[in-house]
Enzyme design. Structure first.
Site, PDB file in Angstrom:
ATOM      1  N   ARG A  55     180.437  79.235  56.693  1.00  0.00           N
ATOM      2  CA  ARG A  55     180.519  78.597  55.370  1.00  0.00           C
ATOM      3  C   ARG A  55     179.165  78.323  54.720  1.00  0.00           C
ATOM      4  NH1 ARG A  55     184.346  73.972  57.290  1.00  0.00           N
ATOM      5  NH2 ARG A  55     183.481  74.690  59.273  1.00  0.00           N
ATOM      6  N   ARG A  77     143.641  73.614  45.814  1.00  0.00           N
ATOM      7  CA  ARG A  77     144.132  74.499  46.875  1.00  0.00           C
ATOM      8  C   ARG A  77     143.425  74.199  48.197  1.00  0.00           C
ATOM      9  NH1 ARG A  77     143.157  80.133  44.430  1.00  0.00           N
ATOM     10  NH2 ARG A  77     143.725  80.725  46.547  1.00  0.00           N
ATOM     11  N   LYS A 136     139.407  75.790  45.086  1.00  0.00           N
ATOM     12  CA  LYS A 136     139.806  76.393  46.361  1.00  0.00           C
ATOM     13  C   LYS A 136     138.588  76.440  47.273  1.00  0.00           C
ATOM     14  CE  LYS A 136     139.120  80.208  47.812  1.00  0.00           C
ATOM     15  NZ  LYS A 136     138.825  81.612  48.144  1.00  0.00           N
ATOM     16  N   ASN A 157     127.969  67.974  36.351  1.00  0.00           N
ATOM     17  CA  ASN A 157     128.990  68.035  35.307  1.00  0.00           C
ATOM     18  C   ASN A 157     129.279  69.491  35.000  1.00  0.00           C
ATOM     19  OD1 ASN A 157     130.395  68.053  32.798  1.00  0.00           O
ATOM     20  ND2 ASN A 157     129.762  65.930  32.522  1.00  0.00           N
ATOM     21  N   SER A 214     129.758  74.732  28.799  1.00  0.00           N
ATOM     22  CA  SER A 214     131.115  75.273  28.745  1.00  0.00           C
ATOM     23  C   SER A 214     131.126  76.797  28.769  1.00  0.00           C
ATOM     24  CB  SER A 214     131.791  74.809  27.454  1.00  0.00           C
ATOM     25  OG  SER A 214     131.928  73.415  27.481  1.00  0.00           O
TER      26      SER A 214
END
Ligand code: UD1
Ligand code: CA
Length: 457
Positions: free
Chosen positions: A15, A335, A353, A379, A407
């Site tokens: 089942r 991760r 990671k 930073n 950036s």
């Protein structure tokens, strides 16, 4: 007396409608059979004899990869001729002077405390049955008691009279015996019953005929003796288990916003004044320090979260170690091999990671940091990528203390950025940057005056 355990796990699990053997279906992240083997280990069984039949090679393969502390003896029951027949396959390998406990591989939540009590009873009288009083005894073996309340037999549903079917005390299936006596009693089993099976439960009447008193232990916890025959029963049992763990945490001083929306799939060590919002999954083995706050929809797997960390909504953290005071997310992915120093910050849409990130350093937006060693007070600007993979090998990025990465920088590994260096936004850094230097690694801007936009012809 020393104890051996026999676990019955040969059933087909029809089942479940599954290609996987039933006992490998998981509850709280672990196969049902693992829960049973862990309970047997907790009561210090010498050997666990596991009777398998249907897809036994898959079951064995799983435990070859996930060994348990107690020696396992695999016993093949090629034809499933009943619970008595199953025990008969295993019993020759059990020494006469032992106590033997029979468990079911599809009854995952049996507790060591109950098993310990049942075992003691069997050691006093030679045979003990774990029973339950239930409103819904249909399908189960009924406990038959005489005028003075002594158990005289167990009658299966299919063999029971209408009068016997009204009995609400049932056989949970879990029994304990003196091994030598069980060996004798098993010899007397026959298939003269409605199902034509060798019933283990018939040993009860046989023991009585032998002048042996059958002891019993009544459990009040339905969940610990609940068998799983289909996925709905498994889901229901998972919910009861999870609710119980969430309530335990709440009573220990953890703020659990909704005990119905917390899933703990493995060992957990948790401190004081921790706040758990809704829909949190804690899988594998986790440690959570004091005053940690975990937002909604967070998954934590095999991680160590230091005191005062704040994990914001929708973060996924696996194999990470966070020092005290870190802030993570919302929407961060940490991760395996991620190690954060004190008060580090990993913001939204950042993936890390196999990287260490030093105390006070920040990677706040839209970045990938892999195979990197980032020192303290760094930073890292939005959209910074460590290009750690050249298509064949992985390479390391080293960023020393106090660096400011502008950036949209690509750091092409292997590369080292020296202390207090600054990297201009939009740089593609392919060579090491010395300490205290500004690196500009992009085309210089040219402004063309008087330039006209094209017009539609
Ligand atoms: C059995 C008991 C019944 C009890 C019920 C509790 C017997 C005769 N009956 O019912 O009194 O109320 O459990 O759930 O013992 N198994 C094998 N080999 C076999 C037969 C079964 O390994 O040949 C295993 C199954 O995989 C399962 C367990 O034994 O894990 C119990 O078998 P199942 O058929 O579910 O139990 P019942 O006979 O219905
Ligand atoms: Ca059953």
């Amino acid at each position: 007396m020393s104890i051996d355990v026999i676990v019955l796990a040969a059933g087909k699990g029809t089942r479940m409608y599954s290609d996987q053997p039933k006992v490998l279906h998981t509850l709280a992240g672990k196969p049902m059979l693992s829960h049973v083997l862990d309970a047997a280990t907790a009561i210090t069984a010498d050997t666990i004899h596991v009777v398998t039949g249907y897809q036994s090679s898959q079951v064995r393969a799983y435990f070859a990869e996930h060994p348990v502390a107690t020696p396992l003896k695999w016993v093949e029951q090629t034809e499933q001729l009943g619970t008595g027949h199953a025990v008969l396959q295993a019993i020759p390998a059990v020494d006469d002077d032992k106590t033997v406990l029979v468990l079911y591989g599809d009854v995952p939540l049996i507790t060591p405390a109950t098993l310990q009590q049942l075992r003691q009873k069997a050691e006093e009288t030679g045979i003990a049955v774990l029973t339950l009083i239930t409103d819904n005894p249909t399908g189960l073996g009924r406990i038959i008691r005489d005028e003075v309340g002594q158990i005289s037999a167990i009658v299966e549903e299919k063999d029971a009279s209408d009068e016997q079917k009204k009995i609400t005390e049932i056989n949970t299936g879990i029994m304990a015996f003196s091994a030598s006596r069980l060996k004798q009693w098993l010899q007397s089993l026959t298939t003269a019953n409605a199902q034509g099976e060798y019933y283990l439960t018939d040993t009860v009447a046989i023991a009585c005929g032998d002048g042996c008193k059958v002891s019993s232990l009544l459990t009040h916890d339905e969940n610990e003796v609940q068998g799983v025959n289909n996925r709905l029963q498994l889901a229901d049992l998972e919910r009861s288990y999870q609710i119980r763990r969430a309530r335990e945490l709440a009573l220990q001083g953890v703020t659990v916003h909704d005990p119905a929306r917390l899933d703990i799939r493995g060992p957990l060590q948790i401190g004081r004044d921790v706040c758990l919002d809704v829909n949190i999954i804690l899988a594998g083995s986790n440690r959570i320090g004091d005053r940690v706050s975990i937002g909604p929809n967070v998954t934590l797997i095999n991680s160590d979260i230091g005191n005062d960390c704040v994990i914001l909504a929708n973060s996924h953290i696996e194999g990470a170690k966070l020092s005290p005071g870190c802030t993570i997310g919302p929407f961060a992915r940490l991760r395996p091999g991620t190690e954060l120093g004190d008060n580090a910050k990993i913001g939204n849409f950042v993936e890390t990671k196999k990287s260490t990130i030093g105390a006070g350093s920040k990677v706040n937006h839209l970045s990938y940091i892999g195979d990197a060693s980032v020192a303290e007070n760094v930073n890292i600007g939005a959209g910074t990528i460590t290009c750690n993979y050249d298509g064949v090998n992985k390479h390391k990025t080293t960023i020393r203390a106090g660096v400011f990465v502008g950036s949209n920088t690509a750091l092409v590994a292997p590369v080292t950025v020296g202390r207090e260096a600054t990297i201009a936004a939009g740089s593609v850094v392919t060579a090491d940057v010395p300490d205290n230097t500004l690196a500009v690694a992009r085309g210089r801007q040219k402004n063309i005056s008087g330039w006209k936009r094209p017009v539609k012809k």
